[in-house]
Design an enzyme around this catalytic site. Structure first.
Site, PDB file in Angstrom:
ATOM      1  N   GLU A  70     -10.433 -22.555 -22.667  1.00 32.13           N
ATOM      2  CA  GLU A  70      -9.596 -22.304 -21.490  1.00 32.13           C
ATOM      3  C   GLU A  70      -8.353 -23.179 -21.539  1.00 32.13           C
ATOM      4  OE1 GLU A  70      -8.591 -20.641 -19.208  1.00 32.13           O
ATOM      5  OE2 GLU A  70     -10.006 -20.152 -17.634  1.00 32.13           O
ATOM      6  N   ASP A  71      -7.303 -22.735 -20.891  1.00 30.24           N
ATOM      7  CA  ASP A  71      -6.117 -23.572 -20.751  1.00 30.24           C
ATOM      8  C   ASP A  71      -6.343 -24.614 -19.656  1.00 30.24           C
ATOM      9  OD1 ASP A  71      -6.215 -21.603 -18.819  1.00 30.24           O
ATOM     10  OD2 ASP A  71      -4.087 -21.122 -18.885  1.00 30.24           O
ATOM     11  N   ASP A  87      -9.354 -24.957 -12.854  1.00 32.00           N
ATOM     12  CA  ASP A  87      -8.785 -25.345 -11.564  1.00 32.00           C
ATOM     13  C   ASP A  87      -9.911 -25.318 -10.528  1.00 32.00           C
ATOM     14  OD1 ASP A  87      -6.766 -25.759  -9.598  1.00 32.00           O
ATOM     15  OD2 ASP A  87      -6.576 -23.620  -9.297  1.00 32.00           O
ATOM     16  N   PHE A 146       0.476 -27.880  -9.554  1.00 33.67           N
ATOM     17  CA  PHE A 146       0.698 -26.743 -10.436  1.00 33.67           C
ATOM     18  C   PHE A 146       1.477 -27.158 -11.684  1.00 33.67           C
ATOM     19  CE2 PHE A 146       2.382 -22.598 -11.730  1.00 33.67           C
ATOM     20  CZ  PHE A 146       1.207 -21.872 -11.703  1.00 33.67           C
ATOM     21  N   ARG A 202       5.427 -19.921 -20.398  1.00 35.40           N
ATOM     22  CA  ARG A 202       4.370 -20.094 -21.414  1.00 35.40           C
ATOM     23  C   ARG A 202       4.910 -20.657 -22.716  1.00 35.40           C
ATOM     24  NH1 ARG A 202      -0.084 -17.434 -19.303  1.00 35.40           N
ATOM     25  NH2 ARG A 202       0.304 -15.493 -18.181  1.00 35.40           N
TER      26      ARG A 202
HETATM   27  P1  IMP Z   1      -9.793 -21.188 -11.811  1.00 35.53           P
HETATM   28  O1  IMP Z   1     -10.490 -19.878 -11.906  1.00 35.53           O
HETATM   29  O2  IMP Z   1      -9.402 -21.541 -10.405  1.00 35.53           O
HETATM   30  O3  IMP Z   1     -10.514 -22.323 -12.493  1.00 35.53           O
HETATM   31  O4  IMP Z   1      -8.392 -21.014 -12.511  1.00 35.53           O
HETATM   32  C1  IMP Z   1      -8.310 -20.847 -13.841  1.00 35.53           C
HETATM   33  C2  IMP Z   1      -7.075 -20.072 -14.249  1.00 35.53           C
HETATM   34  O5  IMP Z   1      -6.026 -20.120 -13.285  1.00 35.53           O
HETATM   35  C3  IMP Z   1      -6.528 -20.716 -15.481  1.00 35.53           C
HETATM   36  O6  IMP Z   1      -7.096 -20.159 -16.627  1.00 35.53           O
HETATM   37  C4  IMP Z   1      -5.046 -20.444 -15.378  1.00 35.53           C
HETATM   38  O7  IMP Z   1      -4.747 -19.206 -15.972  1.00 35.53           O
HETATM   39  C5  IMP Z   1      -4.777 -20.387 -13.900  1.00 35.53           C
HETATM   40  N1  IMP Z   1      -4.244 -21.690 -13.406  1.00 35.53           N
HETATM   41  C6  IMP Z   1      -4.909 -22.623 -12.699  1.00 35.53           C
HETATM   42  N2  IMP Z   1      -4.140 -23.679 -12.419  1.00 35.53           N
HETATM   43  C7  IMP Z   1      -2.946 -23.416 -12.994  1.00 35.53           C
HETATM   44  C8  IMP Z   1      -1.711 -24.166 -13.093  1.00 35.53           C
HETATM   45  O8  IMP Z   1      -1.555 -25.298 -12.595  1.00 35.53           O
HETATM   46  N3  IMP Z   1      -0.719 -23.552 -13.780  1.00 35.53           N
HETATM   47  C9  IMP Z   1      -0.833 -22.316 -14.355  1.00 35.53           C
HETATM   48  N4  IMP Z   1      -1.969 -21.602 -14.296  1.00 35.53           N
HETATM   49  C10 IMP Z   1      -3.001 -22.136 -13.622  1.00 35.53           C
HETATM   50 MG    MG Z   2      -6.322 -18.920 -17.905  1.00 41.38          MG
END
Ligand code: IMP
Ligand code: MG
Length: 181
Positions: free
Chosen positions: A103-104, A107, A156, A169
C-alpha cells in the site's frame, strides 16, 4: 527542495525527500528478504497510489517474487468516504501463496480491513501488510502492519504515487498540505 507546489486549489510543502524514501525502501526490502527470499511471494499492490512504491520496492528486492495489482478506492478529494470499491479484481490463484499487500498509505485502514476477508477466501499461506506511510491517529480498525516506511501525522500528503484528485503522483518527493494561516 524548499519549494511549495500548487495542486488544484491547494498548496503543499516538501515533507519527505526521495533519497530518504529510497533508504527506507531498501530497509524494508532487506527485512522482506529475511522472511521471504526462498518463498517466491506475490506482491499485491493496491492501485492507484502504490504503483511508484511497488516499482521501487520490487526492484529493491533481490529475490524471486511476483508482482500483481488490484484496484481499490475509498477516497474522494482529501477525505476517506469510508466505502471501498473494487475496480480491478484479482486474477491470480493465491492458494498457498505468501501474499504481501503493498500500500502507499494506511489512513483509516478501511481499504485493507475491508479487503482482507476477500483475500483470505483465496486461502493464501500467509498475508503480510507493507505500507510506505501510515497515519496512526487516523486508524479506525485493528490492523496488523508488518512493515511501515514512515508513520506520519493525520495530514494530507501527495507525491511518490499519492494524489490529490488525480494530480501529484509524479512528484519525486512527498509533500504535505500546507496549513492556511
Ligand atoms: P484508508 O482506506 O482510509 O486506509 O485509505 C487508504 C487509501 O486512501 C490510500 O491507499 C490512499 O490511496 C488514500 N489516501 C489516504 N490518505 C491519503 C493522503 O494523505 N494522500 C493521498 N491519498 C491518501
Ligand atoms: Mg491507495
Amino acid at each position: 527542495m524548499s519549494k511549495t507546489v500548487k495542486i488544484h486549489d491547494l498548496v503543499f510543502e516538501p515533507y519527505i525527500k526521495n533519497v530518504t524514501i529510497q533508504k527506507r525502501v531498501k530497509e524494508i526490502a532487506d527485512a522482506l528478504a529475511k522472511d521471504f527470499s526462498d518463498k517466491k511471494p506475490i506482491f499485491l499492490a493496491i492501485l492507484n497510489g502504490s504503483f511508484v512504491f511497488a516499482a521501487d520496492l520490487a526492484r529493491a528486492c533481490n529475490f524471486d517474487h511476483e508482482v500483481s495489482f488490484i484496484k481499490l478506492t475509498s477516497y474522494e478529494g482529501t477525505t476517506s468516504t469510508g466505502k471501498v470499491t473494487t475496480q480491478i479484481g484479482l486474477q491470480e490463484d493465491l492458494t498457498d501463496r505468501d501474499v504481501i499487500i503493498v500500500e502507499d498509505i494506511i489512513d483509516t485502514g478501511t481499504t485493507i480491513y475491508t479487503f482482507l476477508p476477500t483475500l483470505k477466501a483465496y486461502n493464501p499461506k500467509s498475508i503480510s501488510v507493507v505500507s510506505l506511510l501510515s497515519k496512526p491517529s487516523a486508524l479506525k480498525y485493528p490492523l496488523t502492519m508488518n512493515h511501515i516506511g514512515f508513520e506520519i501525522p493525520n495530514k494530507f500528503v501527495v507525491g511518490y504515487g499519492l494524489d490529490y484528485n488525480g494530480l501529484g503522483r509524479n512528484l519525486k518527493d512527498i509533500y504535505q498540505l500546507k496549513e492556511v494561516k
